[in-house]
Each structure stands twice: as structure tokens, then as C-alpha cells.
Write an enzyme that holds these catalytic residues in place. Structure first.
Site, PDB file in Angstrom:
ATOM      1  N   SER A 238      15.779 -13.778  16.211  1.00  0.00           N
ATOM      2  CA  SER A 238      14.754 -12.943  16.445  1.00  0.00           C
ATOM      3  C   SER A 238      14.232 -12.195  14.856  1.00  0.00           C
ATOM      4  O   SER A 238      14.252 -13.447  14.520  1.00  0.00           O
ATOM      5  CB  SER A 238      15.995 -11.326  16.766  1.00  0.00           C
ATOM      6  OG  SER A 238      16.775 -11.419  15.674  1.00  0.00           O
ATOM      7  N   LYS A 239      13.806 -11.313  15.241  1.00  0.00           N
ATOM      8  CA  LYS A 239      12.874 -10.911  13.986  1.00  0.00           C
ATOM      9  C   LYS A 239      13.982 -10.316  12.585  1.00  0.00           C
ATOM     10  O   LYS A 239      13.060 -11.542  11.430  1.00  0.00           O
ATOM     11  CB  LYS A 239      12.254  -9.388  14.101  1.00  0.00           C
ATOM     12  CG  LYS A 239      10.988  -9.706  14.791  1.00  0.00           C
ATOM     13  CD  LYS A 239      10.079  -8.460  14.627  1.00  0.00           C
ATOM     14  CE  LYS A 239       8.728  -8.225  15.473  1.00  0.00           C
ATOM     15  NZ  LYS A 239       8.362  -7.341  15.197  1.00  0.00           N
ATOM     16  N   ARG A 240      15.092 -10.601  13.169  1.00  0.00           N
ATOM     17  CA  ARG A 240      15.648 -10.553  11.817  1.00  0.00           C
ATOM     18  C   ARG A 240      15.980 -11.610  10.910  1.00  0.00           C
ATOM     19  O   ARG A 240      16.008 -11.177  10.097  1.00  0.00           O
ATOM     20  CB  ARG A 240      17.157 -10.139  12.327  1.00  0.00           C
ATOM     21  CG  ARG A 240      18.109  -8.744  12.511  1.00  0.00           C
ATOM     22  CD  ARG A 240      19.060  -8.902  13.480  1.00  0.00           C
ATOM     23  NE  ARG A 240      19.623  -9.314  14.372  1.00  0.00           N
ATOM     24  CZ  ARG A 240      20.201 -10.767  14.076  1.00  0.00           C
ATOM     25  NH1 ARG A 240      21.389 -10.698  12.986  1.00  0.00           N
ATOM     26  NH2 ARG A 240      20.711 -10.993  15.837  1.00  0.00           N
TER      27      ARG A 240
END
Ligand code: GLU
Length: 463
Positions: A238-240
Site C-alpha cells: 500500500s501507499k505506506r
């Protein structure tokens, strides 16, 4: 031989995730390999979350990756009449029914089931109504009560689900809008999809979809559920973890062929080969060698592949891709050397197109001096060398790297200096910094006028 028809069916609710791009690639490759048809279907029925920008993002990404479709794009929002028609047919045949249960009743049922440690599911109250209920209704599919749904997933092997675990799924909401599992079934059937290749987050939908397909008298397609891409911490990417949008990779300077090669290998293998041209991928790709275990995203490996392509692809092709990045940085490519020369000079020193563009700025616009480099290298002691070089560069008959190299070698020898002692101040003088391609290449790229002009400016700085 079965006629292969695959589809990529993204929901336009944001950027195109690289996991989705990998699914698209597998669908595309398999269709190409089998001389089949690749269909693009935009699943935009979630009117609240779908946006025109996200639809555009899908098209942009598919175009950038050159994963062209043979049919479509089909938009589910344009097919509502068809979904309605099929829902009506199921109602008529008693394979679906109107459910008048209120939200409150369903909520209460759910809470009771949870309290009793049962799996929450519709209890079938409206299954056998003898006369229509009151108020608004949804349409539910009459799922078989007994038996199992079994299918041979090409990645996961044989999967079995008990029908008594499955709900009587809502196929149309009270406002008539069709639901996700239903639109997929109608489309896969109408579009005669032979192979559904998709993320394994859809695995629990598959038995429901198979039941509906069977109710429609349609032979279910073959399924291949591809596992998720993970971040370094083992959680779903994910974006993390960094960039997940396909177009972010374009902006970061990745070549589409590098991303495709990377995504192909991330979850699929052909012996231990790492580098695949698109033609090789089409030749070797198969659904049987997709890994069951989820793969972790590895940026280093992507960068390694990207540099491989920067170094080995046709320089003109790389230059064409570089042009976009130059523009992004506000660099006017008419103000310097041909981009193809930049590619040749910088491919060994750049992992991305963006890095290449950044490193080439001194060839296209006024230099920005690195203060520390100026302080260290543009000192009074280098004045004689810079002055002499300026003079000789002015008179040099041919401006090419061989002649420049000769001249630098003979001048440093005359001054009794090592080449580096001359080259480094010169480099700072003409590029503003201590890092650049070999000095002869750098000078050739800069051209005589720019070089002379910059040495003159550096002479002033030394004083
Ligand atoms: N629209 C679904 C998604 O974006 C894919 C559905 C499918 O491939 O069956 O996750």
C-alpha cells in the site's frame, strides 16, 4: 482448442495500483500467447466511488504500458438495462426472488446470529412468499441450499466451498442498481470470457459467481486467482510502502518495459530467467507457473531492471522517453545536445530517466554552482590551467571527445599535473559540480561556445 478470451476489469476508484497492472499484464499476455482476445471492462457501477479521473487514470496507465485491448472498453454503467433483463429472467424462472425485509429486521437478524456465534447470513424469510410483500424490495439470488461448489483454480488448485456457507446474495438493490457479483457474472457470460485471471481477494466471490452462472445455464470460465503483492513488512502493498500507482512509476523515471518485466517476474517464473522482452514474455508466459505464495515488492530489483533497459534498449527509444522528463523539469531540449547523446553518456550513471534528466540539466541551461565544489576547486592555483585551456579550446579544430582528450592530456603534461588535477576544476567550471560523465564526453556534449563561456566565468570565480 479453446478460444481464449480474457478481461481486465478494474473499478475506477483511484489510481491504477501496480497489483492491478500485474493482473492486467497476465490477462494481456495470456490472450496474446493464445492468440485470443483481451477485453477491457470498466466496473464503474459504484457511482459514489467511481470518478471520470480514475477512468482516465486506467486508460493512461494501460496506454503507457502498451497493454492494448482488442475489445472494449465496456462500461458497466452503460449496461444497466442488460443486468435488469437478466435479473428479471432469474425472477421469472424462480432462481431469484424479491426480498422485502427491512433494514431493521436484517440488522436484528445479524446481531442475533453474531450473538449465537453463527456466521451472519440471510435466513431466507422471503424465499417462498406466496404474495408480494409491501414497500421496497431487493432481488436476491436463490443460492442452492446443499452441495458444494468446486472449481480447479489454475493457481490454487481445487477449491471447494459448501453451499450452506453462502448467502442468498442481493443481485439488485432497492433502487434497481445491480450489485458487483451480479454484473461480473452477466458480463463474463455475455463477453464469453474463457479465463478469469484476477486477484485472490476475489476468491470468496467465485463460488457465488459460479452458482449464478450455473443458474443462467452458462459454463463457468476457468479461474486463476493471483496472490497479492506484499510490502517489505509482509503486509499487502500500500501507499505506506512507497509508490503503488502505475503512473507514479512513470513519473519516477521507470521505463514501461522495465515495469512490465518486473511485474511479470513478480509472481511468475520461467526457470531462473530474469530479463524478458515483451516478445519473450508472450512466448513463455503460462498460467501454470504463477506462484501460489504472495510476492514481496522489491524496489532495488525494479531499479536494477530499469537501468538494464536504460543501458541496452535502443538509445533513441530511451531518448524519446527521456524527453517527457526533461519537459517535466522545465529543460528545453532545443538548447543543448541531442537527447540520444545524453542517454549514451548517462545511462551508466542513472537508474531512472528522472535521474538522467536531473543530471543533464547543465547541458541545457545555465549552471547552478555547488558552493562547496566551487570553494574547493575554483581557487587561484588553477588559474593558469583554466586560462591555457580556454586559449587552446578556442583554437581546437575539431570539437570531439578524442581531440578533447588529446588536448587535455598534453596540456596537463605540459603543466606537470596529473590529468585529474586539471579535469576536476575544469569539470566544476563547466558543470558547476564534481560529478559528470568523463570530462571529454562532458565537453563534447556542452559544445565549444558553452565551454568557453563557462571557463571564462570560472576564471572570474577563481580570482
Ligand atoms: N472490479 C474488480 C476489482 O477492481 C475486479 C473484478 C474481477 O476481476 O472479477 O477489483
Amino acid at each position: 482448442m479453446t478460444v481464449v478470451r480474457t478481461r481486465f476489469a478494474p473499478s475506477p476508484t483511484g489510481y491504477l495500483h501496480i497489483g492491478s497492472a500485474r493482473t492486467a499484464l497476465y490477462c494481456w499476455l495470456y490472450a496474446r500467447k493464445m492468440q485470443g482476445t483481451f477485453i477491457l471492462r470498466i466496473e464503474d457501477t459504484d457511482l459514489e466511488r467511481s470518478t471520470p479521473e480514475s477512468v482516465q487514470a486506467i486508460h493512461d496507465a494501460m496506454e503507457w504500458l502498451e497493454l492494448s485491448h482488442n475489445e472494449g472498453p465496456f462500461y458497466q454503467t452503460k449496461r444497466f438495462d442488460r443486468y435488469k433483463e437478466v435479473a428479471e429472467k432469474l425472477l421469472e424462472e424462480g432462481k431469484a426472488y424479491r426480498c422485502y425485509c427491512s433494514k431493521e429486521r436484517l440488522e436484528k437478524l445479524r446481531n442475533e446470529q453474531i450473538a449465537n456465534k453463527e456466521k451472519p447470513r440471510y435466513d431466507g424469510l422471503c424465499r417462498n412468499l406466496t404474495k408480494p410483500g409491501e414497500g421496497s424490495y431487493v432481488i436476491r439470488f436463490r443460492n442452492p441450499d446443499e452441495g458444494v461448489v468446486q472449481f480447479d483454480d489454475l493457481v490454487r488448485g481445487t477449491l471447494t466451498f459448501n453451499n450452506n456457507e453462502l448467502d442468498d446474495l442481493i443481485i439488485a438493490r432497492s433502487d434497481g442498481a445491480p450489485t458487483y457479483n451480479f454484473t461480473v457474472v452477466v458480463d463474463d457470460s455475455d463477453m464469453q470470457i474463457s479465463h478469469v485471471i484476477r486477484g485472490d481477494d476475489h476468491i470468496n466471490n467465485t463460488p457465488r459467481q459460479i452458482n449464478i452462472l450455473r443458474a443462467l445455464g452458462v459454463q463457468p470460465p476457468i479461474y486463476a486467482h493471483v496472490s497479492m503483492i506484499l510490502g517489505g513488512d509482509g503486509k499487502r502493498l500500500s501507499k505506506r510502502h512507497g509508490a503503488v500507482s502505475v503512473m507514479q512509476y512513470k513519473e519516477d523515471g521507470i521505463l514501461p518495459e522495465a515495469l512490465l518485466n518486473y511485474l511479470a517476474r513478480l509472481g511468475w517464473s520461467h526457470g531462473d530467467q530474469e530479463i524478458f522482452s515483451k516478445a519473450e514474455l508472450i512466448e513463455f508466459f503460462d498460467l501454470n507457473h504463477i506462484n501460489k505464495a504472495p510476492a514481496a515488492f522489491n524496489l532495488e530489483k525494479l531499479l536494477w531492471l530499469n537501468q538494464h533497459y536504460l543501458k541496452t534498449a535502443d538509445p533513441q527509444h530511451v531518448a524519446d522517453a527521456l524527453a517527457w522528463h526533461m519537459e517535466q523539469l522545465g529543460l528545453d531540449i532545443s538548447k543543448g545536445p541531442a537527447l540520444v547523446e545524453i542517454v549514451k553518456a548517462l545511462c551508466e550513471r542513472s537508474k531512472t530517466l528522472r535521474e538522467m534528466a536531473e543530471k543533464s540539466s547543465c547541458f541545457y541551461r545555465e549552471i547552478e554552482y555547488n558552493d562547496a565544489a566551487v570553494k574547493q576547486h575554483l581557487v587561484p592555483e588553477v588559474l593558469p590551467a583554466l586560462t591555457l585551456l580556454h586559449q587552446r579550446f578556442e583554437g581546437l579544430t575539431s570539437w570531439n571527445k578524442e581531440a578533447l582528450h588529446q588536448l587535455l592530456a598534453s596540456t596537463s603534461e605540459e603543466l606537470n599535473l596529473k590529468l585529474g588535477k586539471v579535469a576536476q576544476p575544469l569539470r566544476v567550471a563547466v558543470t558547476g559540480d564534481t560529478m559528470s560523465p568523463p570530462i571529454d564526453v562532458t565537453l563534447e556534449l556542452l559544445g565549444r561556445d558553452r565551454t568557453l563561456h563557462r571557463i571564462a566565468a570560472a576564471i572570474n570565480l577563481c580570482k
